[in-house]
Write a protein that holds these residues in place. Structure first.
Motif, PDB file in Angstrom:
ATOM      1  N   GLU A  95       5.471   9.303   3.689  1.00 27.32           N
ATOM      2  CA  GLU A  95       6.791   9.748   3.184  1.00 27.32           C
ATOM      3  C   GLU A  95       7.807   8.423   3.014  1.00 27.32           C
ATOM      4  O   GLU A  95       8.644   8.418   1.710  1.00 27.32           O
ATOM      5  CB  GLU A  95       7.557  10.524   4.538  1.00 27.32           C
ATOM      6  N   ALA A  96       7.670   7.407   3.533  1.00 28.07           N
ATOM      7  CA  ALA A  96       8.453   6.151   3.374  1.00 28.07           C
ATOM      8  C   ALA A  96       9.795   6.218   3.035  1.00 28.07           C
ATOM      9  O   ALA A  96      10.430   5.989   1.992  1.00 28.07           O
ATOM     10  CB  ALA A  96       7.909   5.460   2.062  1.00 28.07           C
ATOM     11  N   GLU A  97      10.448   6.925   3.975  1.00 30.09           N
ATOM     12  CA  GLU A  97      11.978   7.393   4.068  1.00 30.09           C
ATOM     13  C   GLU A  97      12.859   6.047   3.846  1.00 30.09           C
ATOM     14  O   GLU A  97      13.896   6.046   3.210  1.00 30.09           O
ATOM     15  CB  GLU A  97      12.391   7.919   5.311  1.00 30.09           C
ATOM     16  N   CYS A  98      12.262   4.930   4.356  1.00 31.15           N
ATOM     17  CA  CYS A  98      13.381   3.926   4.408  1.00 31.15           C
ATOM     18  C   CYS A  98      13.006   2.835   3.353  1.00 31.15           C
ATOM     19  O   CYS A  98      13.817   1.827   3.190  1.00 31.15           O
ATOM     20  CB  CYS A  98      13.126   2.908   5.566  1.00 31.15           C
ATOM     21  N   GLY A  99      12.297   3.249   2.266  1.00 34.57           N
ATOM     22  CA  GLY A  99      12.045   2.436   1.229  1.00 34.57           C
ATOM     23  C   GLY A  99      11.385   1.026   1.212  1.00 34.57           C
ATOM     24  O   GLY A  99      11.272   0.273   0.596  1.00 34.57           O
ATOM     25  N   GLY A 100      10.527   0.861   2.534  1.00 34.63           N
ATOM     26  CA  GLY A 100       9.961  -0.185   2.647  1.00 34.63           C
ATOM     27  C   GLY A 100      10.570  -1.492   3.425  1.00 34.63           C
ATOM     28  O   GLY A 100      10.151  -2.515   3.390  1.00 34.63           O
ATOM     29  N   SER A 101      11.668  -0.937   4.153  1.00 35.09           N
ATOM     30  CA  SER A 101      12.345  -2.059   4.707  1.00 35.09           C
ATOM     31  C   SER A 101      12.024  -2.097   6.340  1.00 35.09           C
ATOM     32  O   SER A 101      12.656  -2.659   7.154  1.00 35.09           O
ATOM     33  CB  SER A 101      14.090  -2.089   4.797  1.00 35.09           C
ATOM     34  N   CYS A 102      10.816  -1.469   6.389  1.00 35.25           N
ATOM     35  CA  CYS A 102      10.326  -1.498   8.076  1.00 35.25           C
ATOM     36  C   CYS A 102      11.108  -0.927   8.888  1.00 35.25           C
ATOM     37  O   CYS A 102      11.504  -1.545  10.154  1.00 35.25           O
ATOM     38  CB  CYS A 102       9.929  -2.684   8.211  1.00 35.25           C
ATOM     39  N   SER A 103      11.731   0.343   8.654  1.00 32.16           N
ATOM     40  CA  SER A 103      12.835   0.661   9.487  1.00 32.16           C
ATOM     41  C   SER A 103      12.676   2.429   9.692  1.00 32.16           C
ATOM     42  O   SER A 103      13.529   2.878  10.054  1.00 32.16           O
ATOM     43  CB  SER A 103      14.252   0.401   9.227  1.00 32.16           C
ATOM     44  N   CYS A 104      11.415   2.844   9.330  1.00 30.85           N
ATOM     45  CA  CYS A 104      11.430   4.279   9.483  1.00 30.85           C
ATOM     46  C   CYS A 104      10.218   4.952  10.108  1.00 30.85           C
ATOM     47  O   CYS A 104       9.993   5.904  10.723  1.00 30.85           O
ATOM     48  CB  CYS A 104      11.557   5.208   8.114  1.00 30.85           C
ATOM     49  N   ALA A 105       8.966   3.940  10.063  1.00 28.92           N
ATOM     50  CA  ALA A 105       7.598   4.324  10.668  1.00 28.92           C
ATOM     51  C   ALA A 105       7.244   5.620   9.774  1.00 28.92           C
ATOM     52  O   ALA A 105       6.361   6.344  10.718  1.00 28.92           O
ATOM     53  CB  ALA A 105       7.737   4.613  12.066  1.00 28.92           C
ATOM     54  N   THR A 106       7.415   5.955   8.688  1.00 27.29           N
ATOM     55  CA  THR A 106       7.093   7.355   8.043  1.00 27.29           C
ATOM     56  C   THR A 106       5.979   6.870   7.024  1.00 27.29           C
ATOM     57  O   THR A 106       5.927   7.386   5.994  1.00 27.29           O
ATOM     58  CB  THR A 106       8.086   8.076   7.569  1.00 27.29           C
ATOM     59  N   CYS A 107       5.428   5.622   7.052  1.00 26.49           N
ATOM     60  CA  CYS A 107       4.490   5.191   5.932  1.00 26.49           C
ATOM     61  C   CYS A 107       3.311   4.674   6.899  1.00 26.49           C
ATOM     62  O   CYS A 107       2.490   3.885   6.333  1.00 26.49           O
ATOM     63  CB  CYS A 107       5.085   4.080   5.511  1.00 26.49           C
ATOM     64  N   HIS A 108       3.181   5.276   8.048  1.00 25.05           N
ATOM     65  CA  HIS A 108       1.895   5.151   8.810  1.00 25.05           C
ATOM     66  C   HIS A 108       0.663   5.224   8.291  1.00 25.05           C
ATOM     67  O   HIS A 108       0.276   6.247   7.549  1.00 25.05           O
ATOM     68  CB  HIS A 108       2.238   6.102  10.060  1.00 25.05           C
ATOM     69  N   LEU A 160       1.121  -1.153  -0.010  1.00 22.15           N
ATOM     70  CA  LEU A 160      -0.038   0.140  -0.060  1.00 22.15           C
ATOM     71  C   LEU A 160       0.731   1.526  -0.030  1.00 22.15           C
ATOM     72  O   LEU A 160       0.475   2.146  -0.747  1.00 22.15           O
ATOM     73  CB  LEU A 160      -1.094   0.104   1.152  1.00 22.15           C
ATOM     74  N   MET A 161       2.090   1.246   0.707  1.00 24.24           N
ATOM     75  CA  MET A 161       2.948   2.182   0.670  1.00 24.24           C
ATOM     76  C   MET A 161       3.501   2.621  -0.667  1.00 24.24           C
ATOM     77  O   MET A 161       3.173   3.679  -1.337  1.00 24.24           O
ATOM     78  CB  MET A 161       4.312   2.093   1.500  1.00 24.24           C
ATOM     79  N   GLN A 162       3.703   1.615  -1.813  1.00 24.25           N
ATOM     80  CA  GLN A 162       4.261   1.832  -2.985  1.00 24.25           C
ATOM     81  C   GLN A 162       2.994   2.239  -3.839  1.00 24.25           C
ATOM     82  O   GLN A 162       3.041   3.041  -4.861  1.00 24.25           O
ATOM     83  CB  GLN A 162       4.787   0.561  -3.682  1.00 24.25           C
ATOM     84  N   ARG A 209      -1.372   0.784  11.210  1.00 26.07           N
ATOM     85  CA  ARG A 209      -0.293  -0.015  10.612  1.00 26.07           C
ATOM     86  C   ARG A 209       0.730   0.684   9.721  1.00 26.07           C
ATOM     87  O   ARG A 209       0.535   1.634   9.479  1.00 26.07           O
ATOM     88  CB  ARG A 209      -1.216  -1.166   9.531  1.00 26.07           C
ATOM     89  N   LEU A 210       1.644  -0.090   9.216  1.00 26.92           N
ATOM     90  CA  LEU A 210       2.737   0.418   8.587  1.00 26.92           C
ATOM     91  C   LEU A 210       2.234  -0.108   7.129  1.00 26.92           C
ATOM     92  O   LEU A 210       2.364  -1.141   6.853  1.00 26.92           O
ATOM     93  CB  LEU A 210       4.307   0.064   8.870  1.00 26.92           C
ATOM     94  N   SER A 211       2.141   0.985   6.120  1.00 30.09           N
ATOM     95  CA  SER A 211       1.586   0.521   4.820  1.00 30.09           C
ATOM     96  C   SER A 211       2.552  -0.302   4.033  1.00 30.09           C
ATOM     97  O   SER A 211       2.042  -0.937   3.076  1.00 30.09           O
ATOM     98  CB  SER A 211       1.093   1.839   4.225  1.00 30.09           C
ATOM     99  N   CYS A 212       3.801  -0.225   4.431  1.00 26.92           N
ATOM    100  CA  CYS A 212       4.910  -1.129   3.676  1.00 26.92           C
ATOM    101  C   CYS A 212       4.730  -2.474   3.898  1.00 26.92           C
ATOM    102  O   CYS A 212       5.429  -3.197   3.038  1.00 26.92           O
ATOM    103  CB  CYS A 212       6.217  -0.473   3.680  1.00 26.92           C
ATOM    104  N   GLN A 213       4.092  -2.827   5.069  1.00 22.18           N
ATOM    105  CA  GLN A 213       3.799  -3.868   5.334  1.00 22.18           C
ATOM    106  C   GLN A 213       2.842  -4.933   4.850  1.00 22.18           C
ATOM    107  O   GLN A 213       2.256  -5.849   5.200  1.00 22.18           O
ATOM    108  CB  GLN A 213       4.182  -4.281   6.976  1.00 22.18           C
TER     109      GLN A 213
HETATM  110  S1  FES Z   1       8.526   2.682   4.402  1.00 17.91           S
HETATM  111 FE1  FES Z   1       9.831   2.855   6.330  1.00 17.91          FE
HETATM  112  S2  FES Z   1       8.668   1.502   7.719  1.00 17.91           S
HETATM  113 FE2  FES Z   1       7.374   1.689   5.738  1.00 17.91          FE
END
Ligand code: FES
Ligand code: HEM
Lengths: 388, 106
Positions: B37-50, B24-26, B83-87
């Motif tokens: 924002e998705a700063e970490c590109g989806g590696s579940c390490s930024c929490a900016t895709c809330h 959903l993030m992408q 939830r985190l949308s990259c997950q």
């Molecule tokens: S994009 Fe960084 S935690 Fe989801």
């Protein structure tokens, strides 16, 4: 003669973009004879592959030309769940909120390096600024003992290169890698004896639910962190400096208003990331764009091409610092997205804030740049700049 | 392709066809939707895709341990439907899903 795409050719080192366009438009799933692998060049195909690590595996290596024994033992060369376990152990240190303490030291390092350039008319950005900065920052971040910086930097740069003639790692590249592994082993042994409050001490002793990393994982992950940290950060900084030298309006706006550096960095990561191409290996047959790729085949994900895909980015060959290119592939994406993205962004912004204070106006001296021979990365070996 | 509705903090609603298997993030970042924002590109390490999951919650797999840990770092209020949308991967069963984006990601 048919179209060919040879990631070992000097033409791809210097300017892959016209070839990428042909790949995207005419051969979106292309078999490169020279590389012995398929090439994905469209944004959407790369994103799909990044999401599907079960099919597109990293466990047989992710560098286009892989180094010995890395496959299966590092963050970049394992699949979940093993990958997630390794990443869980180091990730903490690289989270944005845990990096704040590094801001001050980074700024001091940058200011010190650029002070040496005050009044200098012409200089090599890489030798005289970025390599000093990156190696000192990485030493500070990882807690490496000072003293060997220059050698460590030289070896890190050498180990990511490949021989354009043999299309493989040459003896000098392997030797550099072996040197780095021995160096890492020495640091790890030292930190085990005398633990400090630094990443390598924590990492080499780390345990999750009683599960410890094995020796090979500690060693090769540390080696990878040094290589990625120094070479990727330095390589990209030279690409950013090159963009700033070439695009005068962008440079003037950024120098006048340093708050824009972050936006310019994101656009450079899209426009010409130093991390151009990585690879994956298929765990099952995949049919796409009229081709059938077989289980066991390697697939190159050309991030640098996805970032120029007109299907995703409007007017992709224009360098535009207003673009704010969300979702770019400059740091890859998915489970293997760059571990160092937050520290890299922070370091580059601080470095250029200090650099612009001393050298707000500059331009390129060389017409032709000497490009690094590498099938994975793309950056110049020297970047002569003239101040003013 | 499952259709996902994103409601931005200003009330703007966008309906996006998210390719199956994409997160959903992408779906948001590749369609110019602000609010992720998705700063970490989806590696579940930024929490900016809330995001806040408004529908289809019963069709989602539970958050992993890493996601749970990262959810403690979200900038906006964490709610039971955070939830985190990259997950979250777009799959056919999520067709018609609605997510709301928080006012701040960082
Ligand atoms: S994009 Fe960084 S935690 Fe989801
Ligand atoms: C601007 C500089 C940098 C760029 C452009 C960059 C780019 C990348 C890319 C594209 C990947 C994905 C590789 C793949 O898909 O297989 C990656 C992964 C990685 N990067 Fe970076 N990188 C940079 C800086 C750094 C720094 C400073 C560090 C460490 C301190 C670092 C450590 C790593 C690690 C460990 C991985 C593997 C992560 C994983 O697989 O989970 N990088 N990087």
């Amino acid at each position: 003669m048919g179209f060919s795409f040879d990631p070992y050719s000097p033409a791809v080192d210097s300017d892959p973009f016209p070839l990428y366009k042909t790949l995207r438009d005419e051969h979106p799933c292309f078999w490169s004879e020279e590389a012995g692998m398929w090439v994905f060049s469209r944004y959407a195909d790369i994103v799909t592959a990044l999401n599907d690590w079960q099919t597109y595996s990293s466990a047989s290596g992710n560098l286009m030309t892989e180094l010995p024994n890395r496959a299966g033992s590092t963050l970049g060369t394992t699949d979940p769940p093993r990958h997630d376990r390794l990443r869980g152990l180091v990730q903490h240190a690289f989270l944005k909120r845990n990096l704040e303490a590094l801001g001050g030291p980074m700024r001091d390092i940058a200011a010190g390096a650029v002070a040496e350039l005050r009044g200098v008319k012409q200089f090599d950005f890489i030798n005289d600024f970025s390599s000093k900065f990156t190696v000192r920052v990485l030493f500070a971040a990882l807690g490496l003992p000072m003293g060997d910086e220059q050698t460590v930097r030289d070896k890190a740069v050498l180990m990511v290169q490949s021989d354009p003639v043999t299309r493989a790692k040459g003896p000098e590249h392997i030797a550099a890698y072996n040197w780095m592994r021995d160096y890492a082993a020495g640091v790890i042994a030292e930190r085990r004896k005398h633990p400090q409050d630094d990443l390598i001490s924590h990492f080499s002793a780390a345990e999750i639910d009683g599960d410890k990393l094995d020796e090979m994982e500690v060693l090769l992950t540390t080696t990878t962190l040094i290589m990625a940290g120094i070479e990727s950060l330095g390589g990209f900084m030279s690409m950013f400096a090159l963009n700033m030298a070439d695009y005068h309006d962008a440079r003037r706006r950024v120098a006048a208003d340093p708050k824009l550096i972050g936006d310019a960095v994101e656009e450079s990561l899209r426009f010409n990331t130093s991390a151009q191409r990585f690879r994956r290996r298929l765990q099952k047959d995949v049919a796409i764009h009229g081709q059938t790729m077989k289980q066991g085949d390697f697939v190159c994900l050309a991030y640098g091409s996805g970032n120029r895909d007109e299907r995703q980015f409007q007017n992709p060959d224009a360098y535009d610092i207003n673009r704010k290119p969300k979702g770019h592939l400059g740091f890859g994406g998915g489970v293997h997205a760059c571990l160092g993205s937050a520290i890299a962004r922070m370091a580059i912004i601080i470095a250029f804030e200090e650099f612009f204070k001393v050298i707000p106006e500059f331009h390129r001296v060389q017409e032709q740049l000497p490009w690094m021979p590498s099938s994975t990365f793309r950056s110049p070996l020297r970047l002569e700049l003239a101040a003013g | 392709m499952p259709k996902i509705t994103y409601i931005e903090p200003n009330g703007n609603e966008s309906v996006v066809d998210v390719p199956e298997g994409w997160t959903l993030m992408q779906g948001a970042t590749s369609n110019g939707i602000d609010g992720i924002e998705a700063e970490c590109g989806g590696s579940c390490s930024c929490a900016t895709c809330h995001c806040y999951v408004e529908t289809h919650a019963d069709k989602l797999a539970a958050a992993s341990e890493t996601e749970e840990a990262m959810l403690t770092n979200v900038a906006a209020e964490r709610r039971p439907n955070s939830r985190l949308s990259c997950q979250i991967k777009a799959i056919a069963e999520l067709d018609g899903m609605v997510v709301r984006l928080p006012a701040a990601q960082s």
